[in-house]
Design a protein around this motif. Structure first.
Motif, PDB file in Angstrom:
ATOM      1  N   ASN A 112     -50.283  22.261  13.358  1.00 43.46           N
ATOM      2  CA  ASN A 112     -49.059  22.746  12.709  1.00 43.46           C
ATOM      3  C   ASN A 112     -48.035  23.324  13.679  1.00 43.46           C
ATOM      4  N   MET A 113     -48.245  23.136  14.975  1.00 44.46           N
ATOM      5  CA  MET A 113     -47.112  23.281  15.880  1.00 44.46           C
ATOM      6  C   MET A 113     -46.150  22.129  15.592  1.00 44.46           C
ATOM      7  N   VAL A 114     -44.860  22.324  15.863  1.00 43.09           N
ATOM      8  CA  VAL A 114     -43.865  21.279  15.619  1.00 43.09           C
ATOM      9  C   VAL A 114     -43.123  21.013  16.929  1.00 43.09           C
ATOM     10  N   ILE A 115     -43.082  19.736  17.323  1.00 42.80           N
ATOM     11  CA  ILE A 115     -42.591  19.369  18.649  1.00 42.80           C
ATOM     12  C   ILE A 115     -41.648  18.176  18.546  1.00 42.80           C
ATOM     13  N   ALA A 116     -40.532  18.233  19.249  1.00 39.79           N
ATOM     14  CA  ALA A 116     -39.609  17.107  19.366  1.00 39.79           C
ATOM     15  C   ALA A 116     -39.899  16.370  20.665  1.00 39.79           C
ATOM     16  N   LEU A 117     -40.148  15.082  20.577  1.00 38.27           N
ATOM     17  CA  LEU A 117     -40.382  14.226  21.751  1.00 38.27           C
ATOM     18  C   LEU A 117     -39.124  13.426  22.014  1.00 38.27           C
ATOM     19  N   GLU A 118     -38.616  13.454  23.255  1.00 34.21           N
ATOM     20  CA  GLU A 118     -37.327  12.815  23.520  1.00 34.21           C
ATOM     21  C   GLU A 118     -37.288  12.007  24.815  1.00 34.21           C
ATOM     22  N   PRO A 119     -38.058  10.941  24.945  1.00 33.71           N
ATOM     23  CA  PRO A 119     -37.945  10.096  26.135  1.00 33.71           C
ATOM     24  C   PRO A 119     -36.592   9.377  26.174  1.00 33.71           C
ATOM     25  N   LYS A 120     -35.856   9.572  27.253  1.00 33.40           N
ATOM     26  CA  LYS A 120     -34.520   9.008  27.380  1.00 33.40           C
ATOM     27  C   LYS A 120     -34.269   8.593  28.823  1.00 33.40           C
ATOM     28  N   SER A 121     -33.235   7.808  29.019  1.00 33.39           N
ATOM     29  CA  SER A 121     -32.893   7.355  30.366  1.00 33.39           C
ATOM     30  C   SER A 121     -31.412   7.041  30.450  1.00 33.39           C
ATOM     31  N   GLY A 122     -30.804   7.457  31.548  1.00 31.76           N
ATOM     32  CA  GLY A 122     -29.435   7.059  31.819  1.00 31.76           C
ATOM     33  C   GLY A 122     -29.403   5.644  32.378  1.00 31.76           C
ATOM     34  N   VAL A 123     -28.403   4.874  31.966  1.00 31.22           N
ATOM     35  CA  VAL A 123     -28.242   3.498  32.440  1.00 31.22           C
ATOM     36  C   VAL A 123     -26.858   3.384  33.082  1.00 31.22           C
ATOM     37  N   PRO A 124     -26.786   3.122  34.388  1.00 31.67           N
ATOM     38  CA  PRO A 124     -25.488   3.039  35.070  1.00 31.67           C
ATOM     39  C   PRO A 124     -24.546   2.057  34.381  1.00 31.67           C
ATOM     40  N   GLY A 125     -23.319   2.506  34.174  1.00 28.20           N
ATOM     41  CA  GLY A 125     -22.299   1.655  33.583  1.00 28.20           C
ATOM     42  C   GLY A 125     -22.419   1.435  32.091  1.00 28.20           C
TER      43      GLY A 125
END
Length: 396
Positions: free
Chosen positions: A353-366
């Motif tokens: 019952n812990m609550v967690i946001a998972l946010e895998p992201k990446s910058g893409v040039p241009g």
């Protein structure tokens, strides 16, 4: 809908806090809660005052403004009016002994004013105690989080595509989005912890403005309105055909937040390499979610994920160039950035019952920032998504 904190919920939280304080320091004497979020968590109201806990079990709530509202909203029966800390002397000893205080939130000036009327031996940090306590949600809290998650998913999947139009500015997107949120059950504000943290609802933008450096500790970027308001959105950056649209926002319902990100392509398809990175982020999120099981260690989850991603994703994983964050996910509740954090150094096991946001992201040039974010409830065998789950780039 105007809801009040049930007395049973307040009593349970206070009992847990007394136990946690004893475990943290067996010789503590007094705990002083000034922070508005912690105050609400324990008393059911946000006022200008201080909640005092004594080791003998006394709970006293002193309120400067508004005493009348505190009485009406709080289930506590020990609410007292206060004009200054001097008024607390009728109820408290002059020597408060070893005190717990929210050292990350309470200004030195407040402690100096307190010292005019009370002595204390040692100041102990209350912040980690409260963060650990708030990390595990009750069924009462989970109900609001699930409501927030359902509306959050509907907002990003159904409403955002309808409000995008060619030539709109980032600032107009912010305004249209806020209006749409208020038409639902959005509470009107997104709350963050941390000194000086300021953000209206989240990060959003078009194309490469989402790669701009910000002071906010997150993997996305945002140009903002100006140097003095590096959020909200630019009035000059207009939406054009072929643009990436990045929407990473919190959604608050009766105090409790979910966090979700969706990427769109407007009247055109994003480059194949950007779409490939986005799809890998979805796969990373699914794998990380499967590891959100009670007993697992956040730092070990983080290390396992980082060791499994492709060289292409790792180049700008969780940011862009030198602007990369060192976490994969974060706890969420009464504020967006709570404990635990899926990062190195967080070695306490996850609890159900812990609550967690998972946010895998990446910058893409241009191109801009790709990736996903969703909110999960830690379970016995993995995370339960309450915001719909990561989706592919949505073509508008």
């Amino acid at each position: 809908m105007y809801l009040k904190l049930p007395k049973s919920e307040s009593e349970m939280r206070l009992a847990h806090l007394f136990s946690a304080l004893e475990m943290s320091d067996s010789s503590w004497d007094t705990a002083l809660i000034f922070g508005r979020i912690n105050m609400y968590y324990l008393t059911g109201t946000i006022q200008d005052g201080v909640l005092v806990l004594r080791r003998n079990g006394d709970v006293l709530f002193f309120v400067r403004r508004s005493f009348e509202r505190a009485q009406a909203e709080s289930p506590l029966g020990t609410v007292y009016p206060m004009k200054s800390y001097r008024d607390m002397r009728d109820y408290l000893p002059s020597d408060l002994g070893r005190i717990f205080v929210e050292t990350d939130q309470v200004p030195v000036a407040v402690l100096d004013r307190l010292k005019k009327y009370f002595r204390f031996e040692t100041v102990l940090a209350l912040d980690p105690v409260m963060l650990s306590l708030r990390a595990v949600k009750s069924q009462y809290e989970l109900e609001f989080l699930r409501c927030a998650g359902r509306e959050h998913d509907h907002l990003l999947m159904k409403i955002v595509p309808e409000i995008l139009y060619e030539g709109m500015s980032e600032a107009q997107l912010f305004g249209e989005l806020y209006h749409a949120m208020m038409d639902l059950h959005y509470q009107g504000v997104v709350r963050f912890s941390g000194f000086g943290t300021e953000m209206q609802i989240g990060q959003m933008g078009f194309g490469t403005t989402t790669l701009e450096a910000t002071c906010f500790d997150g993997p996305g970027g945002m140009l903002g309105a100006s140097a003095i308001v590096p959020s909200v959105g630019s009035r000059d950056r207009l939406l054009a055909k072929g643009d990436l649209v990045f929407v990473d926002i919190g959604y608050g319902y009766n105090g409790y937040h979910t966090d979700k990100t969706q990427v769109y392509s407007f009247q055109g398809k994003l480059p194949d390499h950007a779409l490939k990175l986005h799809e890998e982020c979805i796969a990373v999120q699914r794998k990380a979610a499967s590891l959100l099981a009670a007993g697992n260690i956040p730092s070990e989850i983080y290390a396992e994920i980082l060791n499994s991603i492709s060289p292409e994703l790792s180049e700008n994983f969780m940011g862009y160039k030198s602007r990369r964050v060192s976490f994969l996910g974060h706890g969420i509740g009464l504020v967006v950035n709570e404990w635990p954090v899926i990062a190195l150094g967080f070695d306490s096991p996850l609890t159900e019952n812990m609550v967690i946001a998972l946010e895998p992201k990446s910058g893409v040039p241009g191109v801009g920032t790709v990736g996903v974010e969703d909110t999960y409830v830690v379970g016995r065998s993995g995370g339960e998504c309450i915001t719909g789950g990561g989706r592919s780039v949505l073509e508008i």
